[in-house]
Design an enzyme around this catalytic site. Sequence first.
Site, PDB file in Angstrom:
ATOM      1  N   LYS A  20       0.554  12.244 -19.777  1.00 16.23           N
ATOM      2  CA  LYS A  20      -0.294  11.809 -20.889  1.00 16.23           C
ATOM      3  C   LYS A  20      -1.719  11.546 -20.425  1.00 16.23           C
ATOM      4  O   LYS A  20      -2.662  11.758 -21.175  1.00 16.23           O
ATOM      5  CB  LYS A  20       0.292  10.548 -21.530  1.00 16.23           C
ATOM      6  CG  LYS A  20       1.252  10.868 -22.660  1.00 16.23           C
ATOM      7  CD  LYS A  20       1.611   9.631 -23.441  1.00 16.23           C
ATOM      8  CE  LYS A  20       2.565   8.772 -22.625  1.00 16.23           C
ATOM      9  NZ  LYS A  20       3.136   7.666 -23.411  1.00 16.23           N
ATOM     10  N   GLU A  71       5.370   4.582 -24.850  1.00 14.03           N
ATOM     11  CA  GLU A  71       4.169   3.758 -24.911  1.00 14.03           C
ATOM     12  C   GLU A  71       3.203   4.483 -25.859  1.00 14.03           C
ATOM     13  O   GLU A  71       2.898   5.654 -25.645  1.00 14.03           O
ATOM     14  CB  GLU A  71       3.541   3.623 -23.522  1.00 14.03           C
ATOM     15  CG  GLU A  71       2.281   2.784 -23.575  1.00 14.03           C
ATOM     16  CD  GLU A  71       1.624   2.547 -22.220  1.00 14.03           C
ATOM     17  OE1 GLU A  71       2.143   3.029 -21.194  1.00 14.03           O
ATOM     18  OE2 GLU A  71       0.584   1.877 -22.216  1.00 14.03           O
ATOM     19  N   ARG A  83      12.867  14.044 -14.563  1.00 12.13           N
ATOM     20  CA  ARG A  83      11.948  14.361 -15.646  1.00 12.13           C
ATOM     21  C   ARG A  83      11.799  15.870 -15.766  1.00 12.13           C
ATOM     22  O   ARG A  83      12.078  16.608 -14.821  1.00 12.13           O
ATOM     23  CB  ARG A  83      10.598  13.678 -15.445  1.00 12.13           C
ATOM     24  CG  ARG A  83       9.819  14.165 -14.242  1.00 12.13           C
ATOM     25  CD  ARG A  83       8.603  13.282 -13.970  1.00 12.13           C
ATOM     26  NE  ARG A  83       7.593  13.385 -14.996  1.00 12.13           N
ATOM     27  CZ  ARG A  83       7.183  12.354 -15.744  1.00 12.13           C
ATOM     28  NH1 ARG A  83       7.681  11.164 -15.564  1.00 12.13           N
ATOM     29  NH2 ARG A  83       6.252  12.528 -16.641  1.00 12.13           N
TER      30      ARG A  83
HETATM   31  P1  ATP Z   1       3.448  10.177 -18.922  1.00 13.84           P
HETATM   32  O1  ATP Z   1       3.793  10.240 -17.478  1.00 13.84           O
HETATM   33  O2  ATP Z   1       3.274  11.503 -19.588  1.00 13.84           O
HETATM   34  O3  ATP Z   1       2.359   9.218 -19.252  1.00 13.84           O
HETATM   35  P2  ATP Z   1       5.301   8.150 -19.580  1.00 13.84           P
HETATM   36  O4  ATP Z   1       6.608   8.133 -18.909  1.00 13.84           O
HETATM   37  O5  ATP Z   1       4.324   7.176 -19.102  1.00 13.84           O
HETATM   38  O6  ATP Z   1       4.772   9.635 -19.598  1.00 13.84           O
HETATM   39  P3  ATP Z   1       6.280   6.914 -21.926  1.00 13.84           P
HETATM   40  O7  ATP Z   1       5.685   6.846 -23.268  1.00 13.84           O
HETATM   41  O8  ATP Z   1       6.434   5.668 -21.147  1.00 13.84           O
HETATM   42  O9  ATP Z   1       5.424   7.962 -21.139  1.00 13.84           O
HETATM   43  O10 ATP Z   1       7.652   7.693 -21.978  1.00 13.84           O
HETATM   44  C1  ATP Z   1       8.684   7.376 -22.862  1.00 13.84           C
HETATM   45  C2  ATP Z   1       9.974   7.889 -22.296  1.00 13.84           C
HETATM   46  O11 ATP Z   1       9.902   9.291 -22.081  1.00 13.84           O
HETATM   47  C3  ATP Z   1      10.279   7.254 -20.959  1.00 13.84           C
HETATM   48  O12 ATP Z   1      11.631   6.834 -20.973  1.00 13.84           O
HETATM   49  C4  ATP Z   1      10.044   8.341 -19.983  1.00 13.84           C
HETATM   50  O13 ATP Z   1      10.881   8.216 -18.867  1.00 13.84           O
HETATM   51  C5  ATP Z   1      10.339   9.605 -20.783  1.00 13.84           C
HETATM   52  N1  ATP Z   1       9.579  10.740 -20.256  1.00 13.84           N
HETATM   53  C6  ATP Z   1       8.254  10.821 -20.073  1.00 13.84           C
HETATM   54  N2  ATP Z   1       7.908  11.997 -19.519  1.00 13.84           N
HETATM   55  C7  ATP Z   1       9.071  12.686 -19.344  1.00 13.84           C
HETATM   56  C8  ATP Z   1       9.396  13.980 -18.816  1.00 13.84           C
HETATM   57  N3  ATP Z   1       8.464  14.803 -18.333  1.00 13.84           N
HETATM   58  N4  ATP Z   1      10.692  14.347 -18.810  1.00 13.84           N
HETATM   59  C9  ATP Z   1      11.643  13.533 -19.298  1.00 13.84           C
HETATM   60  N5  ATP Z   1      11.413  12.315 -19.804  1.00 13.84           N
HETATM   61  C10 ATP Z   1      10.142  11.880 -19.834  1.00 13.84           C
HETATM   62 MG    MG Z   2       5.836   5.056 -19.102  1.00 15.99          MG
END
Ligand code: ATP
Ligand code: MG
Length: 561
Positions: free
Chosen positions: A273, A37, A263
């Site tokens: 984020k 995102e 994760r």
């Molecule tokens: P945040 O929790 O930091 O806002 P998010 O999952 O909302 O992260 P996205 O931009 O939706 O952020 O993430 C893109 C991809 O990265 C998703 O498939 C998510 O599952 C993966 N991802 C995000 N954080 C992690 C992490 N700590 N370890 C592994 N994969 C991750």
């Molecule tokens: Mg997300």
Amino acid sequence: MTAGEAPEAGRDFIRDIVESDLGAKRVAGVVTRFPPEPNGYLHIGHAKSICLNFGLAQEFAGRCHLRFDDTNPTKEEQEYIDAIERDVRWLGFDWGAHLYHASDYFEQLYAWAEHLIRAGKAYVDDLSAEEMRAMRGTLTEPGRDSPWRTRGVEENLDLFRRMRAGEFPNGARVLRAKIDMSAGNINLRDPVLYRILHARHPRTGDAWSIYPTYDFAHGQSDAIEGITHSICTLEFEDHRPLYDWFLENLPVPSHPHQYEFARLNITYTVLSKRVLTELVRQAHVSGWDDPRMPTIAGLRRRGVPAAAIRDFVRRVGVARANSTVDIAMFESAVRDELNLTAPRRMGVLRPLKLVIENYPEGKSELLEAANHPDDSAAGTRRVPFGRELYVERDDFMENPPKKFYRLSPGREVRLRYAYFVTCRGVVKNAAGEVVELRCSYDPASRGGNAPDGRKVQATLHWVSAAQSVPAEVRLYNPLFSRPDPGAGGDIMADLAPNSLERLSDVRLEPSLAEAATGAAVQFERQGYFCADIASRPDRLVFNRTVGLRDSWAKAQAGGKG
Ligand code: ATP
Ligand code: MG
């Protein structure tokens, strides 16, 4: 990718699934996607997902799409889109022609929403967000049906079209799937598919005043793109039945499968984020690329090579159970990579003048120094030496304890690549602090070895006082002072007070004046460094990427680190 990064290095349950799907011909080839995102910069947690998704495509001769999950225009910005593309490329991956956006599918998603309405499987709900929450039930209690759940198809279609046309204010209505308000899985209790949002979208502009939710957009985007393995983190496990429900109830062109993995979590590090955005917004850091940030941009600026990030992710592996990795493991991956690749240089972080009394005034010479101790192909360079030098303040003690073998009155040491020197006396200032060492040298020990074979216990780095260049060096400590930031309730209260330490009086050997931005060098005995993006010929600035040894045991025991 280098030869050391062969695919067999990482066997895990996802790779087993892919292999068995290919073997049984359940899929014709592997198609994965990385779906960020664009509401912030990528962090090292995302790197795990990137390496997994792009890595699978490489290993199994498939492809990986980069897809922006741009369904929430109030939080998403072009700056983030650009940064994400830059960071994925820098990590060493390429999506080729396969760059997509959830917003590319807004028209199709809208048509599928009408399809559900016509099938009696979606309805427009006028409840407020608060009322909906109150009626959703809990883990132990079923939810209650909305009074609007029984609206007729025609009325639903009419209202939904008027939502799209922008007739209603934000929050007035939503479109919900009609599934089961008493489902054990709360995600199936009539989830929201569309909300009204009068907001300008970076790509679609003012075309839409309703936007699909993540759940309604994600699986269908996967299906449109022919994704075979839709890999996400464990918190989406409970969404999988909903993911499948949409695919089963819509005329989608393919039926992808969702798989969840743990994760990445790292001690002393925040990978959210939302929190990283706050750190930037509240100016606790200088920006998303502050070298203390766990963002890809921050790590790059700090001097961490992409290969080290890939190697770290491989060492962590892919598992189904959540866990937290010690930050020492990350630093160790960085050190292992830099040890192989970084040329050696000399820099004195906290200078103390050393004068060689028997070295001729006005004379200087160039001494040959190896660029890498284990790699003769890296060659040598010539370092200027003279009567006045700087050495590290910590390398001298006037009254040394027993096991201190470095400089002290009467003690002989080796100056690396240069000569043996012996401390003959000190000069003190009015406050009684040592400001200069008076030494003698043995001209026969040129190159760093005495012809009579006598030994010294210490080898020190040094620079020429006249020919070294001044610089600022920035040392970094973790941003947070506890291994589990936020566990005490207020994450900002866990910010470490001294995560950035600036040394403004550093002296470097002259070759470092030409160091390219971001290029790694080892300052002998001090760690790995790189020139910062703010470094200028007349004002050199270096970042310490990582020290030479694991300082964590010490830091945790309460020492300085
Ligand atoms: P945040 O929790 O930091 O806002 P998010 O999952 O909302 O992260 P996205 O931009 O939706 O952020 O993430 C893109 C991809 O990265 C998703 O498939 C998510 O599952 C993966 N991802 C995000 N954080 C992690 C992490 N700590 N370890 C592994 N994969 C991750
Ligand atoms: Mg997300």
